[in-house]
Design a protein around this motif. Structure first.
Motif, short mmCIF file in Angstrom:
data_model
loop_
_atom_site.label_atom_id
_atom_site.label_comp_id
_atom_site.label_asym_id
_atom_site.label_seq_id
_atom_site.Cartn_x
_atom_site.Cartn_y
_atom_site.Cartn_z
N ALA A 1 0.86 -1.23 0.01
CA ALA A 1 0.06 -0.07 -0.07
C ALA A 1 0.98 1.31 -0.11
CB ALA A 1 -0.88 -0.02 1.09
N VAL A 2 1.97 1.23 0.76
CA VAL A 2 2.72 2.33 0.80
C VAL A 2 3.45 2.54 -0.46
CG1 VAL A 2 4.85 3.25 1.93
CG2 VAL A 2 3.11 2.25 3.40
N LEU A 3 3.89 1.40 -0.97
CA LEU A 3 4.56 1.43 -2.44
C LEU A 3 3.66 2.01 -3.48
CD1 LEU A 3 6.90 1.06 -4.48
CD2 LEU A 3 6.06 -1.56 -4.58
N VAL A 4 2.32 1.77 -3.40
CA VAL A 4 1.31 2.29 -4.28
C VAL A 4 1.35 3.80 -4.28
CG1 VAL A 4 -1.02 2.42 -4.99
CG2 VAL A 4 -0.05 0.17 -4.72
N TYR A 5 1.17 4.23 -3.03
CA TYR A 5 0.98 5.35 -2.65
C TYR A 5 2.28 6.35 -2.98
CZ TYR A 5 0.74 9.79 0.43
OH TYR A 5 0.67 11.03 1.00
N ALA A 6 3.58 5.64 -2.65
CA ALA A 6 4.60 6.62 -3.18
C ALA A 6 4.96 6.67 -4.73
CB ALA A 6 5.87 5.90 -2.44
N LEU A 7 4.48 5.78 -5.39
CA LEU A 7 4.57 5.90 -6.81
C LEU A 7 3.59 6.78 -7.39
CD1 LEU A 7 5.13 2.07 -7.91
CD2 LEU A 7 6.60 3.93 -8.28
N THR A 8 2.33 6.81 -6.81
CA THR A 8 1.26 7.78 -7.24
C THR A 8 1.64 9.21 -7.03
OG1 THR A 8 -0.24 6.06 -6.79
CG2 THR A 8 -1.12 8.28 -7.38
N LEU A 9 2.20 9.37 -5.88
CA LEU A 9 2.56 10.69 -5.40
C LEU A 9 3.80 11.10 -6.08
CD1 LEU A 9 2.36 13.30 -3.67
CD2 LEU A 9 3.62 12.21 -1.94
N TRP A 10 4.82 10.38 -6.37
CA TRP A 10 5.93 10.67 -7.05
C TRP A 10 5.58 11.01 -8.53
CZ3 TRP A 10 10.99 10.68 -5.02
CH2 TRP A 10 12.03 11.13 -5.88
N THR A 11 4.80 10.29 -9.14
CA THR A 11 4.34 10.52 -10.71
C THR A 11 3.48 11.93 -10.66
OG1 THR A 11 4.01 8.04 -10.84
CG2 THR A 11 2.95 9.67 -12.41
N ALA A 12 2.70 12.16 -9.61
CA ALA A 12 2.09 13.51 -9.78
C ALA A 12 2.95 14.46 -9.50
CB ALA A 12 0.99 13.47 -8.31
N LEU A 13 4.06 14.37 -8.69
CA LEU A 13 4.87 15.44 -8.59
C LEU A 13 5.94 15.66 -9.64
CD1 LEU A 13 6.02 14.77 -4.84
CD2 LEU A 13 4.80 16.80 -5.56
N SER A 14 5.91 14.59 -10.48
CA SER A 14 6.94 14.75 -11.72
C SER A 14 6.12 15.36 -12.81
CB SER A 14 7.34 13.29 -12.09
OG SER A 14 6.18 12.58 -12.43
N LEU A 15 4.94 15.26 -12.75
CA LEU A 15 4.03 15.89 -13.81
C LEU A 15 3.78 17.55 -13.41
CD1 LEU A 15 1.35 13.60 -14.32
CD2 LEU A 15 2.82 14.42 -16.07
N LEU A 16 3.82 17.76 -11.91
CA LEU A 16 3.74 19.14 -11.48
C LEU A 16 4.70 19.88 -11.47
CD1 LEU A 16 1.38 20.74 -10.14
CD2 LEU A 16 2.10 20.10 -8.00
N ARG A 17 5.99 19.23 -11.05
CA ARG A 17 7.18 19.87 -11.12
C ARG A 17 8.29 19.22 -11.82
NH1 ARG A 17 7.77 24.05 -7.72
NH2 ARG A 17 9.94 23.63 -7.18
N PRO A 18 8.46 19.35 -13.14
CA PRO A 18 9.37 18.68 -13.89
C PRO A 18 10.83 18.93 -13.68
CG PRO A 18 8.36 20.23 -15.25
CD PRO A 18 7.66 20.37 -13.88
#
Length: 370
Positions: free
Chosen positions: A173-190
């Motif tokens: 669950a933590v891995l899914v959360y981390a991957l999702t958040l990291w992906t969102a941040l990579s879009l928001l702040r390239p």
């Protein structure tokens, strides 16, 4: 029928849509993590003895339905060995926690797959991002299977889920959360490129700070997972003193089990001791990282560091209070929720320091790059 427009990764509107979608997913996964902790603390996790992915969406709606559900529970080891004599109204209280936890998992699946299909058809998703999103979806599906595998371990003879399976369920669950958040941040702040100077005054210092943040994030992950074993073994109910464990700094039964490595996962004293040591190391690590970021980092990185500093000290206070008060449910739930706040802050800080450090070779990645 008109053909959807080609994918335009540079479109700010598309980026905002994708980021909002992913952050909603993060919020739902975080809610599931917190609700899962409450489900564990209230002893509700074994109240539903069947796994029905489709028909299980609908809870009992009649007296007969409730009686069938309760009859199935009365055949379980937990009822026979722990909750014998429980009334129907008492059963309903624990049932709703587990039902809500499972329902939220299904909602997450729908919130992911339906927009994903629409965005894919509309060609809003950058091509390079599709494999990662599919990976997140696959891991989310595996999380559901792992959750039922965990529950099954408590439906055989011993009315308690396996701490190994519980911790694996938490880790995924933590891995899914981390991957999702990291992906969102990579879009928001390239990432910064050659034409976008990093906010760090010295790239060498920035790289060292980024490595420090990554190491502290790894330590936080390990501490969080050790908390899974604490929960799985009810290890918070032994040695309810601090800073000593009983009258000892190092308890005499620390290596009572054989072979020695079994103590790390099945000896309640050792599991609590390890969690304490990791938590103290994390407190020192985050505090030192915050001090370094306050001097060297700027902007978003510094803000993430401030959040992490506040969260780690709050976590230490909550952890000690939870221990001394023999794990009251509201305090323990808050301790688990704040662990996710701390993890989020450290992940955000690690991402920001990595993003703001120039990569060798010049140009940074486009929004959505991995």
């Amino acid at each position: 029928m008109s053909t959807p427009p080609p994918s335009r990764v540079e479109s700010p509107r598309h980026v905002r849509i994708l980021v909002a979608w992913l952050l909603v997913g993060c919020a739902l996964v975080a809610s599931t993590l917190i609700l899962g902790g409450v489900t564990r603390l209230t002893g509700s996790g074994l109240s539903m003895v069947d796994w029905e992915p489709v028909s299980g969406i609908v809870p009992p709606l009649s007296a007969e339905g409730w009686e069938r559900e309760f009859a199935a529970y009365r055949d379980s080891p937990e009822y026979r060995l722990v909750n014998r004599g429980m009334s129907l109204s008492e059963f309903k209280r624990i049932f709703w926690f587990e039902y809500a936890h499972r329902l939220l998992g299904r909602v997450i699946g729908l919130v992911f797959i339906v927009p994903f299909a629409i965005f894919l058809w509309r060609r809003i998703i950058p091509r390079a991002l599709i494999p990662r999103l599919l990976l997140i979806f696959a891991l989310g599906g595996a999380q559901g299977l792992l959750g039922w595998w965990m529950v099954q371990s408590g439906l055989v003879d011993i009315p308690r889920v396996s701490p190994y399976r519980l911790t694996a369920h938490l880790a995924l669950a933590v891995l899914v959360y981390a991957l999702t958040l990291w992906t969102a941040l990579s879009l928001l702040r390239p990432e910064a490129g050659a034409s976008e100077p990093a906010p760090e005054p010295a790239s060498g210092a920035g790289i060292r700070l980024g490595r420090w943040a990554a190491a502290v994030l790894a330590l936080a992950s390990l501490t969080l997972l050790s908390g899974g074993f604490v929960a799985g073994l009810d290890a918070g109910l032994v040695h309810n003193t601090f800073p000593k464990m009983g009258s000892d700094w190092i308890p005499p039964d620390l290596f009572a089990a054989s072979p020695w490595w079994l103590n790390l996962f099945e000896n309640r004293t050792t599991v609590q001791f390890d969690h304490r040591v990791l938590a103290c190391l994390l407190l020192v690590g985050v505090t030192g990282l915050w001090w370094a970021c306050a001097r060297r980092a700027q902007g978003t990185a510094r803000r993430w560091a401030h959040v992490g500093f506040a969260a780690v000290w709050a976590q230490a206070i909550l952890g000690v209070a939870t221990l001394l008060l023999f794990v009251p449910i509201p305090l323990a739930a808050l301790h688990q929720a704040n662990a996710l706040v701390l993890f989020t802050a450290l992940l955000g800080l690690t991402f920001e320091l990595r993003r703001s450090t120039p990569r060798a070779g010049g140009a940074g990645q486009r929004p959505g790059g991995c």
